[in-house]
Design a protein around this motif. Sequence first.
Motif, mmCIF file in Angstrom:
data_model
loop_
_atom_site.group_PDB
_atom_site.id
_atom_site.type_symbol
_atom_site.label_atom_id
_atom_site.label_comp_id
_atom_site.label_asym_id
_atom_site.label_seq_id
_atom_site.Cartn_x
_atom_site.Cartn_y
_atom_site.Cartn_z
ATOM 1 N N CYS A 4 5.442 5.031 6.456
ATOM 2 C CA CYS A 4 4.591 3.868 6.664
ATOM 3 C C CYS A 4 5.266 2.673 6.025
ATOM 4 O O CYS A 4 6.250 2.806 5.291
ATOM 5 C CB CYS A 4 3.188 4.074 6.073
ATOM 6 S SG CYS A 4 3.176 4.296 4.285
ATOM 7 N N VAL A 15 3.174 12.193 12.906
ATOM 8 C CA VAL A 15 4.297 11.344 12.555
ATOM 9 C C VAL A 15 5.397 11.494 13.601
ATOM 10 O O VAL A 15 5.559 12.560 14.193
ATOM 11 C CB VAL A 15 4.842 11.698 11.155
ATOM 12 C CG1 VAL A 15 5.387 13.124 11.116
ATOM 13 C CG2 VAL A 15 5.908 10.713 10.708
ATOM 14 N N ARG A 75 2.398 17.012 14.888
ATOM 15 C CA ARG A 75 0.970 16.993 14.585
ATOM 16 C C ARG A 75 0.591 18.228 13.786
ATOM 17 O O ARG A 75 1.124 19.319 14.021
ATOM 18 C CB ARG A 75 0.140 16.913 15.867
ATOM 19 C CG ARG A 75 0.300 15.587 16.614
ATOM 20 C CD ARG A 75 -0.659 15.480 17.775
ATOM 21 N NE ARG A 75 -0.606 14.155 18.416
ATOM 22 C CZ ARG A 75 -1.300 13.103 18.010
ATOM 23 N NH1 ARG A 75 -2.133 13.225 16.980
ATOM 24 N NH2 ARG A 75 -1.189 11.945 18.635
ATOM 25 N N ALA A 76 -0.344 18.078 12.861
ATOM 26 C CA ALA A 76 -0.720 19.171 11.970
ATOM 27 C C ALA A 76 -1.286 20.358 12.722
ATOM 28 O O ALA A 76 -1.159 21.509 12.290
ATOM 29 C CB ALA A 76 -1.728 18.672 10.931
ATOM 30 N N GLY A 91 5.175 20.976 8.018
ATOM 31 C CA GLY A 91 4.247 20.524 6.984
ATOM 32 C C GLY A 91 4.662 20.898 5.577
ATOM 33 O O GLY A 91 3.827 20.900 4.669
ATOM 34 N N ALA A 112 7.290 8.669 3.109
ATOM 35 C CA ALA A 112 5.879 8.279 3.237
ATOM 36 C C ALA A 112 5.515 7.916 4.667
ATOM 37 O O ALA A 112 4.348 7.962 5.054
ATOM 38 C CB ALA A 112 5.565 7.114 2.310
ATOM 39 N N HIS A 134 2.076 7.874 12.258
ATOM 40 C CA HIS A 134 2.997 7.432 11.211
ATOM 41 C C HIS A 134 4.402 7.235 11.768
ATOM 42 O O HIS A 134 4.888 8.020 12.588
ATOM 43 C CB HIS A 134 3.010 8.443 10.067
ATOM 44 C CG HIS A 134 1.760 8.421 9.242
ATOM 45 N ND1 HIS A 134 1.594 7.573 8.165
ATOM 46 C CD2 HIS A 134 0.608 9.117 9.345
ATOM 47 C CE1 HIS A 134 0.395 7.768 7.640
ATOM 48 N NE2 HIS A 134 -0.228 8.699 8.335
ATOM 49 N N LEU A 189 5.961 16.114 1.980
ATOM 50 C CA LEU A 189 4.795 15.276 1.714
ATOM 51 C C LEU A 189 4.543 14.257 2.821
ATOM 52 O O LEU A 189 3.569 13.510 2.761
ATOM 53 C CB LEU A 189 4.982 14.553 0.371
ATOM 54 C CG LEU A 189 5.097 15.467 -0.856
ATOM 55 C CD1 LEU A 189 5.325 14.633 -2.111
ATOM 56 C CD2 LEU A 189 3.854 16.328 -1.001
ATOM 57 N N THR A 190 5.395 14.220 3.826
ATOM 58 C CA THR A 190 5.221 13.277 4.935
ATOM 59 C C THR A 190 3.919 13.559 5.684
ATOM 60 O O THR A 190 3.689 14.683 6.129
ATOM 61 C CB THR A 190 6.411 13.388 5.903
ATOM 62 O OG1 THR A 190 7.616 13.095 5.180
ATOM 63 C CG2 THR A 190 6.264 12.426 7.064
ATOM 64 N N PRO A 191 3.076 12.563 5.855
ATOM 65 C CA PRO A 191 1.800 12.779 6.557
ATOM 66 C C PRO A 191 2.023 12.960 8.057
ATOM 67 O O PRO A 191 2.983 12.448 8.634
ATOM 68 C CB PRO A 191 1.012 11.509 6.258
ATOM 69 C CG PRO A 191 2.062 10.464 6.036
ATOM 70 C CD PRO A 191 3.212 11.164 5.378
ATOM 71 N N ARG A 192 1.128 13.679 8.683
ATOM 72 C CA ARG A 192 1.124 13.853 10.135
ATOM 73 C C ARG A 192 -0.209 13.342 10.695
ATOM 74 O O ARG A 192 -1.187 13.375 9.966
ATOM 75 C CB ARG A 192 1.330 15.334 10.478
ATOM 76 C CG ARG A 192 2.706 15.873 10.091
ATOM 77 C CD ARG A 192 2.819 17.375 10.288
ATOM 78 N NE ARG A 192 1.970 18.104 9.338
ATOM 79 C CZ ARG A 192 1.773 19.431 9.341
ATOM 80 N NH1 ARG A 192 2.382 20.165 10.255
ATOM 81 N NH2 ARG A 192 0.998 19.990 8.457
#
Length: 370
Positions: free
Chosen positions: A117, A59, A11-12, A51, A115, A134, A54-57
């Motif tokens: 997803c 995730v 998590r961010a 972080g 990505a 994600h 580019l993988t979003p969190r």
Amino acid sequence: MSRNVTAAVARAERSDFSVEQLTLQEPRADEVLVRFTASGLCHTDLEVLAGRLLTPRPVVAGHEGVGVVEAVGSSVVGLAPGDKVVASLDSCGSCRNCLAGQPAYCPEHGALNFAACRSDGTVGLADADGRPVHDHFFGQSSFANWGLSHPRGLVRVDADLDDAILAPLGCGVVTGAGAVWNALRVQPGGTVAVFGVGAVGLSSIMAAGAAGAAQIIAVDVHPERLALAEELGATDTVDASSADSVRAILSLTSGEGVDYSVECTGRPEVMANAVEALAALGTAGILGVAGLDADVRANAFELLKGRTVIGSVMGHQSPGVLIPRILDLHRRGRFPLERLVRTYPLADINAAVADSRAGKTIKAVLTHTH
């Protein structure tokens, strides 16, 4: 329908992994439901946590999974419930590079693996509050005891094989071994220097031994890793914390340098050393992942000696071909993967991260309960 899963979430707002209870959807037509039993911890997963990719969190990372197929979607062929599988990278399966047996160089590599997803932007996981998490990281997200995988990334293996041995094959082990065999094409009697002897570097050393290399020089700053490298096939070691690695390699090769070098640290200055340590007509394989703005520096005049610099990821070959080759050597006692591995319950993932960062553990493998 959905099922409850236990997963380590990046998590961010956190600097460590959060072990949580999530819900997972049933597989779609083109997906495979895998009951993951173990997953290797790789440097790339730590980059996701920090972080820096580019993988979003939030995730669920994890891209070195092993498990058992529980269900397959209606369009999936070649896999059936009960199959034991190693999960590796995802790819499109239809581009020129995929069809040539080089899925790691698929033009869709970034979108399919980082990505996190589905191609339509949806995800299969949700947290306790119903918010999406994600998944589909490298087509697997194996830091969970259940996951939705893409069939192209799954390799069937024998059911009797140890999960802790199989897990690292998804990325780190094939990256090191495959580079030696497929990118560098190390020949019998050749001389090899390996810079950085973690899981990737030690796999390179074992592969170089299997290829018949006459001299294998291990370079690292951890004496205990250098000692293990000798046990796994290195003929010489260089402690880079107290010696100039290039000078030491030249001294060990009568001033000529090595035929092949393998760089596994991701540090640009070490990449430069890997090139500088080459003999005339030598080849340096760059395996380490550096920053997006990092450069590899080399003396232009020295390159005129016929030196080659080549990048390699994921073993420079289809995992479906490379993984069985490594397992065949392992069964014959020529690729002792068990020497690299230390297991941790998924609940102790942050201890595994700390030990890996401190150099106490070479390859951490997370085990799952159900």
